[in-house]
Design an enzyme around this catalytic site. Structure first.
Site, PDB file in Angstrom:
ATOM      1  N   ASP A   1       0.516  -0.864  -0.074  1.00 10.82           N
ATOM      2  CA  ASP A   1      -0.003   0.094   0.360  1.00 10.82           C
ATOM      3  C   ASP A   1       1.597   1.645  -0.121  1.00 10.82           C
ATOM      4  O   ASP A   1       1.907   1.092   0.672  1.00 10.82           O
ATOM      5  CB  ASP A   1      -0.425   0.150   1.436  1.00 10.82           C
ATOM      6  CG  ASP A   1      -1.788   0.850   1.238  1.00 10.82           C
ATOM      7  OD1 ASP A   1      -3.553   0.972   0.741  1.00 10.82           O
ATOM      8  OD2 ASP A   1      -1.559   2.208   1.213  1.00 10.82           O
ATOM      9  N   ILE A   2       0.343   1.803  -0.791  1.00  5.27           N
ATOM     10  CA  ILE A   2       1.917   3.633  -0.824  1.00  5.27           C
ATOM     11  C   ILE A   2       1.148   4.793   1.059  1.00  5.27           C
ATOM     12  O   ILE A   2       2.096   4.910   0.569  1.00  5.27           O
ATOM     13  CB  ILE A   2       0.684   4.505  -2.518  1.00  5.27           C
ATOM     14  CG1 ILE A   2       2.030   5.188  -2.928  1.00  5.27           C
ATOM     15  CG2 ILE A   2      -0.532   4.689  -1.532  1.00  5.27           C
ATOM     16  CD1 ILE A   2       1.409   5.523  -4.048  1.00  5.27           C
TER      17      ILE A   2
ATOM     18  N   ASN B   1     -13.063  -3.782   2.317  1.00  2.00           N
ATOM     19  CA  ASN B   1     -14.264  -2.705   2.706  1.00  2.00           C
ATOM     20  C   ASN B   1     -14.744  -2.266   0.809  1.00  2.00           C
ATOM     21  O   ASN B   1     -14.257  -2.280   0.606  1.00  2.00           O
ATOM     22  CB  ASN B   1     -12.761  -0.973   2.769  1.00  2.00           C
ATOM     23  CG  ASN B   1     -12.048  -0.828   3.861  1.00  2.00           C
ATOM     24  OD1 ASN B   1     -12.489  -1.475   4.891  1.00  2.00           O
ATOM     25  ND2 ASN B   1     -11.177   0.094   3.622  1.00  2.00           N
TER      26      ASN B   1
ATOM     27  N   HIS C   1     -10.021  -5.001  -3.594  1.00  2.00           N
ATOM     28  CA  HIS C   1      -9.155  -5.288  -2.706  1.00  2.00           C
ATOM     29  C   HIS C   1      -9.090  -5.882  -1.374  1.00  2.00           C
ATOM     30  O   HIS C   1      -9.985  -5.132  -0.767  1.00  2.00           O
ATOM     31  CB  HIS C   1      -7.812  -4.348  -2.910  1.00  2.00           C
ATOM     32  CG  HIS C   1      -8.005  -2.703  -2.805  1.00  2.00           C
ATOM     33  ND1 HIS C   1      -9.692  -1.874  -2.848  1.00  2.00           N
ATOM     34  CD2 HIS C   1      -8.304  -2.335  -1.155  1.00  2.00           C
ATOM     35  CE1 HIS C   1      -9.651  -1.195  -2.271  1.00  2.00           C
ATOM     36  NE2 HIS C   1      -9.119  -0.991  -1.415  1.00  2.00           N
ATOM     37  N   MET C   2      -8.064  -6.712  -0.963  1.00  2.00           N
ATOM     38  CA  MET C   2      -7.803  -6.922   0.742  1.00  2.00           C
ATOM     39  C   MET C   2      -7.055  -5.905   1.194  1.00  2.00           C
ATOM     40  O   MET C   2      -5.955  -6.051   0.493  1.00  2.00           O
ATOM     41  CB  MET C   2      -7.711  -8.933   0.302  1.00  2.00           C
ATOM     42  CG  MET C   2      -7.427  -9.258   1.469  1.00  2.00           C
ATOM     43  SD  MET C   2      -7.350 -11.221   1.448  1.00  2.00           S
ATOM     44  CE  MET C   2      -9.714 -11.554   1.222  1.00  2.00           C
ATOM     45  N   HIS C   3      -6.727  -5.481   2.098  1.00  2.00           N
ATOM     46  CA  HIS C   3      -6.367  -5.231   3.001  1.00  2.00           C
ATOM     47  C   HIS C   3      -5.228  -6.577   3.727  1.00  2.00           C
ATOM     48  O   HIS C   3      -6.167  -6.971   4.653  1.00  2.00           O
ATOM     49  CB  HIS C   3      -6.354  -3.948   4.169  1.00  2.00           C
ATOM     50  CG  HIS C   3      -6.866  -2.878   3.374  1.00  2.00           C
ATOM     51  ND1 HIS C   3      -6.319  -1.670   2.737  1.00  2.00           N
ATOM     52  CD2 HIS C   3      -8.200  -2.474   2.644  1.00  2.00           C
ATOM     53  CE1 HIS C   3      -7.038  -0.500   2.152  1.00  2.00           C
ATOM     54  NE2 HIS C   3      -7.811  -1.670   1.744  1.00  2.00           N
TER      55      HIS C   3
HETATM   56  P1  5GP Z   1     -10.047   1.395   0.475  1.00  2.00           P
HETATM   57  O1  5GP Z   1      -9.742   2.389   1.002  1.00  2.00           O
HETATM   58  O2  5GP Z   1     -10.695   1.440  -1.007  1.00  2.00           O
HETATM   59  O3  5GP Z   1      -9.677   0.515   1.232  1.00  2.00           O
HETATM   60  O4  5GP Z   1      -7.987   0.888   0.293  1.00  2.00           O
HETATM   61  C1  5GP Z   1      -7.118   2.057  -1.281  1.00  2.00           C
HETATM   62  C2  5GP Z   1      -6.000   1.544  -0.762  1.00  2.00           C
HETATM   63  O5  5GP Z   1      -5.080   2.187  -1.916  1.00  2.00           O
HETATM   64  C3  5GP Z   1      -5.600   2.627   0.308  1.00  2.00           C
HETATM   65  O6  5GP Z   1      -5.346   2.187   1.853  1.00  2.00           O
HETATM   66  C4  5GP Z   1      -4.394   3.784  -0.054  1.00  2.00           C
HETATM   67  O7  5GP Z   1      -3.580   3.744   0.696  1.00  2.00           O
HETATM   68  C5  5GP Z   1      -4.194   2.631  -1.225  1.00  2.00           C
HETATM   69  N1  5GP Z   1      -4.160   2.903  -2.436  1.00  2.00           N
HETATM   70  C6  5GP Z   1      -3.909   4.230  -2.893  1.00  2.00           C
HETATM   71  N2  5GP Z   1      -3.522   4.904  -4.326  1.00  2.00           N
HETATM   72  C7  5GP Z   1      -2.398   3.816  -4.211  1.00  2.00           C
HETATM   73  C8  5GP Z   1      -1.135   2.963  -5.162  1.00  2.00           C
HETATM   74  O8  5GP Z   1      -1.262   4.100  -6.886  1.00  2.00           O
HETATM   75  N3  5GP Z   1      -1.142   2.805  -5.119  1.00  2.00           N
HETATM   76  C9  5GP Z   1      -0.615   1.761  -3.661  1.00  2.00           C
HETATM   77  N4  5GP Z   1       0.207   1.036  -3.759  1.00  2.00           N
HETATM   78  N5  5GP Z   1      -1.511   1.688  -3.242  1.00  2.00           N
HETATM   79  C10 5GP Z   1      -2.139   2.793  -3.369  1.00  2.00           C
END
Ligand code: 5GP
Length: 116
Positions: free
Chosen positions: A32-33, A89, A102-104
């Site tokens: 994650d970024i 989420n 996506h799965m964290h």
């Molecule tokens: P969500 O909130 O949709 O469950 O999680 C999206 C995740 O994607 C966030 O934790 C965010 O930091 C990550 N993310 C967003 N843009 C990028 C990116 O360009 N590269 C990477 N590696 N992660 C990203």
């Protein structure tokens, strides 16, 4: 570049360069970024499934693979013994920001018990 592609599709098509931790025919994993824990890895399907609301019976194998890969990465990162959290989420109340399922995988420190 197709501007309608979400950022994860751009990562999959290598239009955006990210260190890929794992990839097979069904799923891809990368850091994650904006990590929320020492280990914060995203595991995504290689095909576009926007949210958990959009899954169907045909996706069963992909969803299983996502969990299997999460478990394998957790072992590889040595966070399996102390444990970790898997989060998906979904939509607005679930705080989903990228509409590509996506799965964290979160680990490497003690989490907090109540997060909703
Ligand atoms: P969500 O909130 O949709 O469950 O999680 C999206 C995740 O994607 C966030 O934790 C965010 O930091 C990550 N993310 C967003 N843009 C990028 C990116 O360009 N590269 C990477 N590696 N992660 C990203």
């Amino acid at each position: 570049m197709n501007s309608k592609e979400n950022i994860f599709q751009k990562i999959l098509s290598k239009k955006v360069i990210t260190d890929i931790i794992y990839q097979d025919n069904l799923v891809t994993a990368f850091n994650d970024i904006n990590p929320q824990s020492p280990v914060h890895i995203l595991i995504i399907p290689n095909i576009l499934i926007k949210t958990l609301n959009d899954i169907n019976n045909n996706h069963e194998f992909i969803l299983g693979r996502m969990l299997l890969v999460a478990s394998k990465i957790a072992k590889k990162k040595h966070i399996n013994k102390l444990g970790y959290r898997i989060v998906i989420n979904c939509n607005v109340h679930g705080c989903q920001t990228i509409f590509h399922l996506h799965m964290h995988l979160l680990g490497g420190r003690q989490g907090i018990k109540n997060f909703f």
